[in-house]
Design an enzyme around this catalytic site. Structure first.
Site, mmCIF file in Angstrom:
data_model
loop_
_atom_site.group_PDB
_atom_site.id
_atom_site.type_symbol
_atom_site.label_atom_id
_atom_site.label_comp_id
_atom_site.label_asym_id
_atom_site.label_seq_id
_atom_site.Cartn_x
_atom_site.Cartn_y
_atom_site.Cartn_z
ATOM 1 N N HIS A 190 14.117 -8.467 2.114
ATOM 2 C CA HIS A 190 14.565 -8.734 0.747
ATOM 3 C C HIS A 190 14.838 -10.231 0.524
ATOM 4 C CE1 HIS A 190 15.038 -4.426 -0.024
ATOM 5 N NE2 HIS A 190 15.712 -4.324 1.113
HETATM 6 O O1 RIB Z 1 19.403 -5.347 -1.912
HETATM 7 C C1 RIB Z 1 19.126 -6.221 -0.840
HETATM 8 C C2 RIB Z 1 20.203 -7.257 -0.729
HETATM 9 O O2 RIB Z 1 21.414 -6.623 -0.345
HETATM 10 C C3 RIB Z 1 19.923 -8.301 0.366
HETATM 11 O O3 RIB Z 1 20.499 -9.527 -0.027
HETATM 12 C C4 RIB Z 1 20.629 -7.743 1.566
HETATM 13 O O4 RIB Z 1 21.063 -8.785 2.467
HETATM 14 C C5 RIB Z 1 21.818 -7.108 0.931
HETATM 15 O O5 RIB Z 1 22.791 -8.105 0.738
#
Ligand code: RIB
Ligand code: CA
Length: 305
Positions: A234
């Site tokens: 992500h």
């Molecule tokens: O939805 C994904 C996000 O949430 C990323 O930043 C992961 O590290 C969590 O913080």
């Protein structure tokens, strides 16, 4: 090559750790400051994790500790995804590093004023620190080139049925940011769920030097995907957009953050068709060249020791 000066606001977090590696070793970027926020785990742990990574890579990027709780809500964490420590699976060595004395939003303000050019804010956690900065120093916006975030979703969520984690943890902060007038690039789940490292690549990591070994150990405890089906990167998407924007298809549109719904708080309402007749306030990434992303990841991680 002129490097893009950035500030990285983060809640490490295993996918944050990969994004921090890319921010440190991508030749196109100049990482000026890391600020931490409560999110995946408590801010004491996210700060400890950020300092451990600076020690691991022997880097002197300053780290400033940020908000311990969202603006108005109780913290809900993601230890179930990243482990209790936030970076479960690797035994980092002891060190004597400490965060700056300044809170994160003050450190960001100081870095903005010390820079000869506007800085790019990259946020890969809840937006609490940025909301505090905008409230305390409203004229900071002229010193910020743009904000590139991992957050939100034009479709379904990953923390609630409709809300992505970074927005869901602090919807009021996110609403403040989207209403600020800052130039925003939103890398939400629409692209980050596609940004998967393949099982075949994951198997090569232990042979990629110390960084590969460390990330492979962390990935064994990371629960956004799996080692056998692939892992979702992500946060790395926010760095990838900065370095390889051509890998992304973006759409300029109005984005609102729901802060009142019993079931929908934290939802990013992404008005792709312009049905609300509101001025666009974000470039929302909707498409990703997955193969190109994977090639870039392999390239940039090979630059780390
Ligand atoms: O939805 C994904 C996000 O949430 C990323 O930043 C992961 O590290 C969590 O913080
Ligand atoms: Ca994160």
């Amino acid at each position: 090559m002129s490097r893009t000066p950035i500030i990285l606001d983060t809640d490490p977090g295993i996918d944050d750790a990969v994004a921090i590696a890319a921010a440190l070793f991508a030749p196109q970027l100049d990482l000026r400051l890391i600020t931490t926020v409560a999110g995946n785990v408590s801010v004491d742990k996210t700060t400890r994790n950020a300092l451990q990574l600076m020690h691991f890579w022997d880097k002197d990027v300053p780290v400033a500790q940020g908000a311990a709780t969202p603006l108005v809500r109780k913290l809900r964490d993601a230890a179930y995804v990243h482990g209790e420590s936030g970076m479960e699976g690797y035994a980092f060595v002891e060190h004597q590093r400490h965060p700056l004395e300044l809170p994160a939003f003050e450190a960001i303000w100081r870095a903005l004023n010390a820079s000869e050019e506007p800085l790019t804010l990259v946020t890969i956690g809840p937006l609490t620190n940025i909301a505090l900065l905008l409230t305390q120093y409203p004229d900071c916006k002229s010193k910020i080139k743009r904000l590139v975030m991992m957050g939100g979703s034009a479709g379904r969520g990953n923390f609630t049925p409709t809300a992505e984690f970074n927005i869901a943890i602090d919807p009021e902060a996110a609403a403040r940011v989207f209403e600020s007038g800052l130039e925003i690039v939103m890398c939400g789940l629409d692209v980050t769920n596609q940004a998967m490292l393949s099982p075949a690549y994951l198997e090569t990591l232990p042979h990629l030097g110390q960084t590969g070994k460390m990330l492979h150990a962390l990935f064994s405890h990371y629960r956004s995907g799996s080692m056998t089906t692939g892992l979702r990167m992500h946060d790395l998407c926010a760095i990838a957009w900065l370095v390889k924007p051509e890998l992304f298809t973006t759409h300029s549109c109005f984005v609102a953050v729901e802060t009142h719904g019993d079931y929908t708080a934290g939802t990013t309402v992404v008005d792709i068709e312009g049905r609300l007749s509101r001025q666009p306030n974000a470039s929302v990434a909707l498409g990703l060249n997955v193969e190109g992303f994977r090639q870039w990841v392999a390239e940039v991680l090979s630059l780390a020791p």
